[in-house]
Motif scaffolding. Structure first.
Motif, mmCIF file in Angstrom:
data_model
loop_
_atom_site.group_PDB
_atom_site.id
_atom_site.type_symbol
_atom_site.label_atom_id
_atom_site.label_comp_id
_atom_site.label_asym_id
_atom_site.label_seq_id
_atom_site.Cartn_x
_atom_site.Cartn_y
_atom_site.Cartn_z
ATOM 1 N N PHE A 20 148.843 121.796 162.149
ATOM 2 C CA PHE A 20 148.418 122.047 160.697
ATOM 3 C C PHE A 20 147.348 121.612 160.517
ATOM 4 N N ASP A 21 146.700 120.612 160.855
ATOM 5 C CA ASP A 21 145.256 120.064 160.671
ATOM 6 C C ASP A 21 144.080 120.764 161.225
ATOM 7 N N SER A 22 144.694 121.779 162.165
ATOM 8 C CA SER A 22 143.473 122.705 162.724
ATOM 9 C C SER A 22 143.404 123.930 161.801
ATOM 10 N N ILE A 23 144.191 124.067 160.727
ATOM 11 C CA ILE A 23 143.955 125.184 159.927
ATOM 12 C C ILE A 23 142.678 125.403 159.338
ATOM 13 N N PRO A 24 142.015 126.532 159.456
ATOM 14 C CA PRO A 24 140.601 126.804 159.129
ATOM 15 C C PRO A 24 140.511 126.504 157.613
ATOM 16 N N ARG A 25 139.412 125.954 156.832
ATOM 17 C CA ARG A 25 139.222 125.819 155.565
ATOM 18 C C ARG A 25 137.640 125.721 155.111
ATOM 19 N N PRO A 26 137.208 125.946 153.732
ATOM 20 C CA PRO A 26 136.130 125.391 153.528
ATOM 21 C C PRO A 26 135.806 124.160 153.619
ATOM 22 N N PHE A 27 134.610 123.939 153.561
ATOM 23 C CA PHE A 27 134.111 122.298 153.561
ATOM 24 C C PHE A 27 134.762 121.535 152.357
ATOM 25 N N GLN A 28 135.195 120.197 152.797
ATOM 26 C CA GLN A 28 136.188 119.618 151.990
ATOM 27 C C GLN A 28 135.308 118.235 151.692
ATOM 28 N N LEU A 29 135.287 117.914 150.216
ATOM 29 C CA LEU A 29 134.877 116.496 149.969
ATOM 30 C C LEU A 29 136.140 115.580 149.911
ATOM 31 N N HIS A 36 134.064 121.267 144.520
ATOM 32 C CA HIS A 36 132.677 121.555 144.154
ATOM 33 C C HIS A 36 132.343 123.073 144.239
ATOM 34 N N LEU A 37 133.016 123.737 145.084
ATOM 35 C CA LEU A 37 132.560 125.177 145.530
ATOM 36 C C LEU A 37 132.716 125.911 144.148
ATOM 37 N N TYR A 38 133.739 125.635 143.294
ATOM 38 C CA TYR A 38 134.051 126.286 142.072
ATOM 39 C C TYR A 38 133.002 125.671 141.205
ATOM 40 N N LYS A 39 132.961 124.365 140.948
ATOM 41 C CA LYS A 39 132.223 123.773 140.043
ATOM 42 C C LYS A 39 130.817 124.099 140.388
ATOM 43 N N LEU A 40 129.985 124.268 141.222
ATOM 44 C CA LEU A 40 128.755 124.749 141.699
ATOM 45 C C LEU A 40 128.477 126.099 141.408
ATOM 46 N N GLY A 41 129.490 126.901 141.513
ATOM 47 C CA GLY A 41 129.424 128.301 141.167
ATOM 48 C C GLY A 41 129.458 128.964 142.665
ATOM 49 N N ILE A 42 129.626 128.457 143.519
ATOM 50 C CA ILE A 42 129.581 129.011 145.088
ATOM 51 C C ILE A 42 131.003 130.199 144.996
ATOM 52 N N TYR A 43 131.985 129.520 144.482
ATOM 53 C CA TYR A 43 133.098 130.464 144.265
ATOM 54 C C TYR A 43 133.228 130.717 142.667
ATOM 55 N N ASN A 44 133.629 131.690 142.200
ATOM 56 C CA ASN A 44 133.549 131.999 140.754
ATOM 57 C C ASN A 44 134.920 132.083 140.464
ATOM 58 N N PRO A 45 135.365 131.293 139.540
ATOM 59 C CA PRO A 45 137.087 131.135 139.450
ATOM 60 C C PRO A 45 137.460 132.329 138.498
ATOM 61 N N ARG A 46 136.405 132.914 137.757
ATOM 62 C CA ARG A 46 136.746 134.094 137.055
ATOM 63 C C ARG A 46 136.953 135.595 138.082
ATOM 64 N N LYS A 47 136.453 135.246 139.337
ATOM 65 C CA LYS A 47 136.713 136.244 140.281
ATOM 66 C C LYS A 47 137.643 135.771 141.323
ATOM 67 N N HIS A 49 140.231 136.515 142.748
ATOM 68 C CA HIS A 49 140.846 137.648 143.617
ATOM 69 C C HIS A 49 139.455 137.860 144.817
ATOM 70 N N GLN A 50 138.286 137.645 144.267
ATOM 71 C CA GLN A 50 137.249 138.251 145.263
ATOM 72 C C GLN A 50 137.288 136.877 146.259
ATOM 73 N N VAL A 51 137.504 135.711 145.653
ATOM 74 C CA VAL A 51 137.247 134.277 146.475
ATOM 75 C C VAL A 51 138.263 134.524 147.700
ATOM 76 N N LEU A 52 139.690 134.921 147.380
ATOM 77 C CA LEU A 52 140.491 135.111 148.088
ATOM 78 C C LEU A 52 140.302 136.122 149.427
ATOM 79 N N LEU A 53 139.534 137.102 148.933
ATOM 80 C CA LEU A 53 139.069 138.211 150.219
ATOM 81 C C LEU A 53 138.090 137.526 150.967
ATOM 82 N N ASP A 54 137.017 136.727 150.340
ATOM 83 C CA ASP A 54 136.140 136.007 151.175
ATOM 84 C C ASP A 54 136.789 135.138 152.154
ATOM 85 N N LEU A 55 137.698 134.289 151.551
ATOM 86 C CA LEU A 55 138.516 133.306 152.559
ATOM 87 C C LEU A 55 139.055 133.971 153.474
#
Length: 492
Positions: A20-29, A36-47, A49-55
């Motif tokens: 389970f611990d080896s599941i890929p993930r974006p950088f975590q704090l 922070h990825l949503y807060k800084l606008g790297i991921y757009n919360p209003r988009k 559905h596009q973030v999911l495609l990027d993941l």
């Protein structure tokens, strides 16, 4: 180290499994995860559905995401894995709520959290109470005339209020009031006057309040849960608008209870009066509080589900004239000179049903089907422990040539029986979910969509201007068109 208590369940042998611990993930704090990825606008919360495609593109078929202090989400992107999840469910599948904030609001107001936010024995009890009224096609068809009557009025309103080009200003608002009017007729045996009657302004207020709740809910989803401790402006605004929607629904329900009690006391109730409410009230396993929760959900939910799906269907028809003409010819052939609809007629509208399904593929209105697995699972060779929040995000494949031939083309024929296309994975497109926890309002939503499209296509030719904006979407808890679409309604 692999958890020695995990006993993975999998229908196929795999050469090895990954922890389970080896599941890929974006950088975590620490603590905050990837908030922070949503807060800084790297991921757009209003988009989102596009973030999911990027993941999916960057990290693969299973992705670990943690936003703020919330429990981690395990994104599941492969339909074979979705099939594994469903096949390992028992009779009471668990889900995490679509909106934690609606659930929190209802708890704050000492209301039941509702069928969609309930799990285990309590959910099973409520589901059994509505099974024969809401989950059976022939039971829902009892309300077909109510939907048809209100939709006939919608057609007349469109005819009356079109501008010179045939357009309706704020189509989402109008269709929202239509949805409420249909729901009011079914739930309360009453015309609410939202379409063009004395309560049109109240109808507009409820539709707007519901839009605000879903927009704020999406923003709070990607924020730190400070609102649990401090009444933040967003939280207060959400509560204010939840009040508008729920207090109005409760008023209608209580008025209906009072009238039903008086009619029963005088033995003067007719067979076709208050069919929905009385059927529920006669269930021994349902209290009046239960009936209130179920009725409130049906009354409100169409605003955020049926309405955007209907708009997407109208756009699909207006931008695909050959498809629209084929649908119109089917309506003419099946219905001939009949003015009134019946269940048999609706069942014959196979091409119109295929249009609805293809629209769900091209323009999905939800990002996930949620589950909390009770058993350990293996998904794409990763060990998934029990009690994980699984978010099954099939929309990342809806325009993939891996699963669909000519995926960018709107082609309802792919869903018709006997179509020449290769078989479509059965767990790929399930907009209402699957199995025991299929959306409780599915049958009503499907009937409302089919009736409204039938009536609109029968009465109007839909045209989308060549210079009109291309449809685009925002994430507001569900996925909505980001603008009012200039669809021209030309009377036939």
């Amino acid at each position: 180290m692999r958890n020695r208590f995990l006993r993975p369940i999998c229908t196929q042998a795999v050469p090895y499994t990954k922890s389970f611990d080896s599941i890929p993930r974006p950088f975590q704090l620490p603590l905050l995860g990837n908030w922070h990825l949503y807060k800084l606008g790297i991921y757009n919360p209003r988009k989102y559905h596009q973030v999911l495609l990027d993941l999916y593109k960057h990290y693969g078929p299973v992705v670990y995401e943690k936003v703020g202090l919330d429990k981690p989400i395990i994104h599941v992107f492969e339909p074979d894995d979705v099939q594994t999840v469903y096949r390992n469910e028992d009779k009471t599948p668990r889900i995490f709520p679509l909106s934690e904030f609606t659930k929190a609001y209802r708890q704050q107001e000492r209301m039941s959290t509702g069928l969609g936010n309930t799990n285990d024995d309590e959910w099973y009890r409520l589901k059994n109470g509505i099974r024969h009224l809401m989950l059976k096609t022939n039971s829902v068809q009892r309300f077909l005339k109510d939907t048809e009557t209100v939709t006939d009025d919608l057609v007349e309103v469109i005819k009356k209020y079109r501008d010179d080009q045939g357009r309706i200003g704020d189509l989402r608002q109008l269709l929202g009031r239509w949805s409420q009017e249909v729901a009011g007729q079914i739930c309360f045996d009453k015309r609410l006057g939202y379409l063009c009657g004395p309560n049109e302004s109240l109808g507009k207020r409820i539709v707007q309040a519901n839009e605000t709740v879903f927009r704020l809910g999406a923003l709070l989803k990607f924020s730190l849960p400070i609102y649990n401790y401090i009444r933040t402006p967003k939280w207060m605004k959400l509560v204010e608008n939840e009040h508008i929607v729920h207090k109005t629904a409760l008023q209608y329900i209580n008025e209906s209870f009072t009238r039903i009690d008086k009619l029963l006391e005088t033995n003067s109730i007719k067979d076709d009066q208050y069919t929905f409410l009385i059927t529920l009230l006669q269930k021994d396993e349902l209290s009046r509080k239960d009936v209130t929760v179920i009725t409130t959900s049906l009354f409100i939910d169409g605003l955020s589900t049926t309405v955007p799906v209907l708009i997407n269907n109208l756009y699909s028809l207006a931008t695909n004239q050959q498809v629209q003409e084929k649908a119109y010819q089917e309506i003419c052939r099946v219905c001939s000179d009949k003015d009134d609809l019946d269940a048999g007629t609706l069942n014959k509208l196979t091409y119109l049903k295929a249009i609805i399904k293809e629209t769900f593929r091209m323009y999905p209105n939800g990002t996930e089907v949620a589950r909390i697995n009770k058993k350990p699972l293996i998904l794409s060779n990763y060990e998934i422990p029990p009690e994980s929040n699984l978010s099954m995000n099939m929309l990342v494949h809806f325009k993939s040539p891996k699963y669909f031939s000519d995926p960018e083309t709107f082609k309802p024929e792919r869903w018709l029986r006997g179509a020449e296309n290769s078989p479509i994975h059965p767990f790929l497109l399930t907009p209402f979910g699957h199995g025991a926890r299929t959306c409780a309002g599915r049958k009503f939503a499907e009937q409302d969509l089919l009736v409204s499209l039938y009536k609109i296509v029968k009465n109007f030719k839909l045209i989308y201007p060549s210079n009109g904006p291309r449809i685009d979407f925002v994430f507001d808890t569900l996925i909505f068109p980001d603008k009012d679409l200039p669809i021209n309604f030309i009377p036939r």
